[in-house]
Design an enzyme around this catalytic site. Structure first.
Site, mmCIF file in Angstrom:
data_model
loop_
_atom_site.group_PDB
_atom_site.id
_atom_site.type_symbol
_atom_site.label_atom_id
_atom_site.label_comp_id
_atom_site.label_asym_id
_atom_site.label_seq_id
_atom_site.Cartn_x
_atom_site.Cartn_y
_atom_site.Cartn_z
ATOM 1 N N HIS A 1 0.979 -1.312 0.028
ATOM 2 C CA HIS A 1 0.018 -0.045 0.080
ATOM 3 C C HIS A 1 0.856 1.259 0.132
ATOM 4 C CE1 HIS A 1 -3.217 -2.925 1.155
ATOM 5 N NE2 HIS A 1 -2.145 -3.337 1.951
ATOM 6 N N SER B 1 13.624 18.490 -18.754
ATOM 7 C CA SER B 1 12.274 19.014 -19.287
ATOM 8 C C SER B 1 12.855 20.422 -19.617
ATOM 9 C CB SER B 1 11.446 19.251 -18.223
ATOM 10 O OG SER B 1 11.573 20.689 -17.526
#
Lengths: 494, 494, 494, 494
Positions: free
Chosen positions: C178, C309
């Site tokens: 989880h 980027s």
């Protein structure tokens, strides 16, 4: 209970024990008890299904009494017996070949039980009708009611979102692209993004509600031929007959139909629910990441008694978020089923939608119901951990000063791509340093570089790095605008 | 029944009535009562789920007793109480916050009820385990048993197919491409095509059965760390501990796992079922067309009491075929869900599969179960209408003589494309004539054409048209071979 | 190039410029240039498509020459001209209505161009055939070759995995469920999980390869009727004719077919590719998380020139992983298309698969090709950051001592659930302390608690906490076993 | 062409030949040449993609010049060079590592080529931007333009539908449910059903167009931080900067964004197209059946040169309908991809949508474009065969008299279910007779039955059977209303 009719000689208690045992020994859907609200489960219960059909049969008889074909006594008798039909007996007459009144057909089984319980009105039930006259409109009414319930819950999520946005609109947090620290944003601005999506979902839901139509009362192939004949010489047209019934039911009919209501409405319904589920999934997926041990910035609310895991008591599992994602996937794939069912109707109708729709239509509503309940509880009870937020900003936000540096040198005439390359080199060096446990050296690397010195003083560089945490543009203002926009839309009932 | 523990002061009969009423007022899945066999529903019942978990807990305790960690009395006590756990009470302890023994966790609820019912063995239940040690293997066993049931039904369909192929292998019928009459084939050859596909489905099913593995007993992240410690100094390794348990269960474990069994097995299971459903869909879609009023060559078997429609008593609806198609669509889209669940496990595990799998796994098995029952009944009871078959052959089969003409003139040296063009022109003229009610004039159009006269005598043309109904190549031989191949494979248990 | 035939008076250079311009002004698929290897693109090129069809036509003529229907000169002529058919002219004759040799049909266009280029053999091309005799087998051969290419790449991924597993089998890392820190595992054990899945994918791929069949040479509805007639009195049966052709092609035919090869093979092919994509997705999704700024334990290899980027030069984006996930989603949904196409063939054939298969079949292969290339490069070049791994173990691994504590007190006779509750309380307190910046106080909280003092000395508690990093059970051994198993399977060619 | 930059020493003609050869030896999408209109292919061409990006860069520079950051000369220079960027060179700089100006990034490659071609304005391109500032808005503009093109085509289909409905509103045809003859309807009424669905599709399309928003100019994480800084002290806010650019582009921006425009718009776009495709599929599936040899009532228009099949010249294949169904399936499954991409954005953005969207977004538009072209041509050129219609009515319509009989006896007081049972028995007998070649004996069976004689005279029975062909209720009126409603909606531009 099918006490009288079953004729097995069982006492009531024996029968009850048998039924309970059967329920343990057969498959039981999680949507019967585990997911969805009681109200939504009630809408899609057998009780409500047959109550609604009975209501339609009564309205049809009432319209026909206005045409003089049925007596007021017959209508009154039907009206008196329309609630509480014996649904287990209906099931039995449809499916149990040992039942002496077995029909092998759900429509005839329902008619037969209704008729038995209303001796005066019974003979006039279903006149001129094909099974899909009551059934299609029942389904239309259940969809309509369910959409209403979804709307209420979606509005609650939006109201909760508006509050959460306002509360955190100026809480600066790291922004992430590709799960890499990018530039700061605010938590409220991020929440405003989900809010904006939920608002669009609401608009689509409302659009669907405005356009949703039922089959109306049009007979076997949609031409109203049987009603035209039945009403011959009564002075009432088939169209007026339809209008009376549908007005009483509160459901507008389509102009044109095959045997059923247009299956495109099933598709649009599922698509609308799946759209909401999509926003919820996106929200839940982000919560799961931000709640992860690695990010740690927020957490779902947790009831005191909740348990993390049986073996690992310390776990703080994003169980609501994972549950939302799981249920949402079912809605996504249900779009495909609904698409196929609407895309192949087969002339005036085929039955390919029938078995499937029995589960995917109710379960889509029950799933979105559960999803919205959980999103609502998360958005209203979200825990925020300011320490972790600060840690992430400090470790990663520093890098985002590079963008301000880039802007600043460009304003001073630097070539954008050259500057970009220089910053790239320094960033790589800084990342390396951090990985080996050192403090982020990016500021000094830039301040001491002669290339940047051409355009910026050390002082200016220092100022830019200092201001990095406030490098959030108009995030706060826009977040506030979105909260207001949501509230404005919520105050508009349409 | 939760009689004792609920403490509501209800009498048993009051409680029973309440439960029955609840079942009427909540959503009830069609897979609980309507689709699938009783055996399959039993496999996926709560009763069997907890019985299987309890069996696993017992085997774990037994293995640990062999390591000296648990006493034989404790194992015996657990063994004595493993059947018939109070499943309603387990549900209550998981979900009902008013239950004083509320856990909020299904695993703990199951442990707690088992423990209460086995006072001696209770304290040693689940030692070293994470919930997914029993749960994952329970699911593995249910899948294994269900696949076995599917196999039995698929073998029955294949056996029925082999018989049907044999019976009709030389029954000449029109063959259709694009729903246009094409060339003759035989009904048995066509049935052999579905048979060939079902055989491939069986091979994939068997391949899956051979490769299916359970999680084994490996603890929270698959490393067996807790068992390694628990068994320290006992002389039993975690691997041996796992082997003892899994041997007793009859399920081979994977070598490597996360917290659960690999979700790829869920995907492979659904994919295997969806493959069978695909063949069934193809078969059913073809039956629906051939049973249509326009084609009319065959019909599904129909029970005497079956009713066509409430308004149109004369209808002969392909209800089984349409039902098969409907259920099959659900299996098709379940592949997508299973794919998503297997494709995003999130490191050692996420819970995104959980809520979904609760319904789509059992329902996929129940759907294929129903589908195979219906295919079996169609294939074994298919009605054949020779008159309609002859009519279609006569109206349309005549055209297929063109292909023989084409072959014949090519053998005589004609250019294929020229001849093709000539035949195309004559065919168009013939279609026009038929549409206006005349008899198919194709034969004379060709026989009287000087182009064809170059290559073929009128006599030869006449012979070709006469032989058109036997223009079926080796369809019969190949159909017979397929029937034999099916029987041969069915006699092979592996 | 269509130079001669186009008759537009363009010079070659004018024509070339026009074609290049057209390619800029029309949609261009990313699979033409961006994704997939050159070899895979070559398999699915128009050049290879028509080369393969021509090869089949030649083999059919050759078989027919063995039956005495075609002369050796005709076969030789076809053989000499089978490579390099003018594919632009074929396209033009199919689609360009201004082309004087326009056919409006791809099969006839191909035949017509082949015929023009082979004046001696031309007239005997395609004898007895329907278009799907060459086309279906061409597709079968392309699938077969593509599966071979996929196998090579998958084996490379597996070989790379085995090495990576071995290298990191004892590297202790935090295990996560989880996305919460759970218990330690080893990196190699985790990698072994993907390896195990890829191995299963390979087994399914091999199973498909063994079972894959082509249509064979069976004519319009699969009965071989036209060949039976064509070969009449030649002493060669249609079955032998088929066998000669298919043996020469190296593709085994199905026993039974409609007009095309069984569409179930298309489905099985896509399903097999989507299975591989599923493992790749799971792997990539985990890489993305572990590479995230929050986890930071590993990174995809990055070429020097790669850019993060345009605005944020410091970013280390998991671009390969995100790309893999993106392409894999396409494979997942292609299963649905292939399912639909196989589930509705419409008797002896419908064309519903045609337009779709033109793109989804090649693109599925090109997508998996690209995916495997990227997975291979990640698995072989994965960067590991030991500092971050240690940090995560220290921060979160401490909690996993609770499981050992739980085991230890249970061995001393403590009630499992009571102990679980106590540990839960302490864990919550510890998490709170950590969130406010303090050191993890869990050890002392437990050591100082009188409940635990009943069962464990402080010394023992200390020992347990100290050993937490080695709490990895048999992860290393099992990881090594998986590496060996992979190598063993790879050395097996079947 | 990349002539100058490639520096390979190739002459132009050598280069051209190489490029043409490459196009033959690589995969070529059917959407590049085969499906979709030239206009739609142009929208999604590389040429238009980069032209649009350049246009955005110019508008950004223009806005910044109004803020005094850029000179008018720079804007003018960019404006002069914005069209006709060398798109092959952009591709090369992105992907070809041997290109000395290789960037490995599409955004930087585009900037670099634009910069090289505009020496004065070049240095100010892209100021303050992240790649998604131009890219996202380019995609928004392409979607907007494409939706406009779809709308035009959908309106044409609707206009054609209205005419077709009017023309056939009183043409009585057999109505079919479950592919069984049911009751008569009119062809126009049936067509009105598709028309009604297409109208709903148009309403959803318009709703989307009204709500569609672009990203705006908001930088890396949507906060406009870089623009806020860049514009500092210029008197222009980031919001005004955005407004100027977006006004010039004619695209309204969202209030809140991450790095890209909200992916929900991609989903809504695909969903809207898939909705249209759904109606088209339903229409096409029905055409295929009605055109089948078994039904034969209508046919797609066919060009003179069209060829049925290479082996079977007489075939009249529903090739457009099958093609529509095939392409529509792709749109249906694309919904799933778009759903996944919108449901997992990963905080401020992930790249999981990128590779996929490169093909599924353009191809969805190209597919719907092709679908609408074909639907339009079918609806406008549909051939109707009155003889076949009459034959079907006579064979099957007779049965539908049973419904009128049922109505009539109910009006006379008969019990509905009793009468239903009697009619069922007679219908079965009649079907049997027909199957054995006899004339439909239903009328006399009923007329001679004493049960029915209680309620109806023979004369009345005869009258009912005679009137069966006009048993179409208000089909004609409603069909006419739908034609009018369509025209009314089409005259409304909004």
């Amino acid at each position: 209970m099918a006490t009288e009719t079953s004729g097995t000689g069982e006492t009531e208690i024996e029968q009850a024990r048998r039924i309970i045992q059967e329920h343990q020994e057969q498959y039981s859907s999680p949507f019967s008890t585990r997911y969805g609200s009681k109200e939504m489960r009630r809408i899609w219960s057998r009780r409500n299904y047959w109550d609604t059909n009975a209501r339609i049969w009564v309205e049809i008889a009432r319209a026909q009494s206005q045409a003089g074909l049925v007596t007021p006594e017959q209508v009154a008798d039907l009206d008196n017996h329309k609630r509480g039909l014996d649904v287990d007996e209906i099931d039995s007459r449809e499916m149990d070949r040992t039942n002496p009144k077995y029909t092998g057909h759900d429509g005839l089984a329902g008619i037969s039980v209704f008729k038995d319980s209303a001796p005066i009105g019974g003979p006039v039930i279903h006149r001129g009708c094909t099974t899909e006259d009551p059934f299609s409109n029942t389904e239309g009414l259940l969809i309509k009611d369910s959409l209403g319930l979804v709307e209420v819950k979606l509005r609650s999520v939006l109201a909760g979102s508006a509050d959460a946005i306002d509360k955190t609109k100026d809480l600066v947090v790291m922004g992430w692209t590709h799960l890499q620290g990018a530039e700061p944003t605010t938590m409220g601005y991020r929440l405003a993004r989900y809010g904006q999506d939920f608002l669009l979902d609401l608009m689509y839901l409302k659009f669907l509600q405005r356009n949703l139509r039922g089959k109306g009362i049009k007979g076997a192939v949609g031409t109203s031929a049987s009603f035209t004949e039945l009403l011959e010489k009564t002075g009432m047209s088939a169209e007026e007959h339809e209008k009376r019934v549908m007005d009483a039911l509160g459901l507008e009919p389509v102009l044109i139909s095959g045997q059923t209501y247009p299956r495109k409405f099933t598709f649009l319904t599922i698509a609308s629910l799946a759209m909401i589920a999509q926003t919820a999934y996106n929200f839940a997926a982000d919560v799961k990441i931000l709640q992860s041990s690695g990010f740690g910035e927020i957490a779902e609310p947790r009831a005191k008694k909740d348990i993390g895991s049986s073996a690992m008591p310390f776990k703080r599992n994003p169980r609501h978020s994972e549950n939302i994602k799981s249920l949402a996937r079912g809605l996504a794939t249900n779009i495909m089923r609904a698409w196929m069912d609407a895309a192949e109707v087969t002339l005036e109708r085929g039955l390919e939608d029938s078995a499937g729709k029995r589960s995917y239509l109710p379960e889509s509503f029950l799933a979105i119901d559960e999803i919205l309940i959980r999103v609502d509880s998360i958005i209203r009870g979200l825990e925020v951990f300011p320490e972790a937020i600060k840690r992430n900003l400090k470790n990663l936000g520093t890098f985002s000063a590079t963008e301000s540096i880039l802007m600043a040198v460009c304003r001073q005439g630097a070539d954008r791509q050259d500057a970009h390359q220089q910053l790239d080199d320094h960033s790589k060096a800084a990342l390396k340093a951090i990985a080996s446990g050192k403090e982020n050296p990016l500021e000094s690397l830039i301040a001491d570089d002669s290339y940047f010195a051409q355009y910026l003083s050390k002082e200016k560089v220092g100022k830019i790095f200092a201001s990095v945490l406030s490098h959030i543009g108009d995030a706060e203002t826009r977040a506030a605008k979105m909260a207001n926009l949501i509230r404005e839309r919520l105050s508009n009932p349409a």
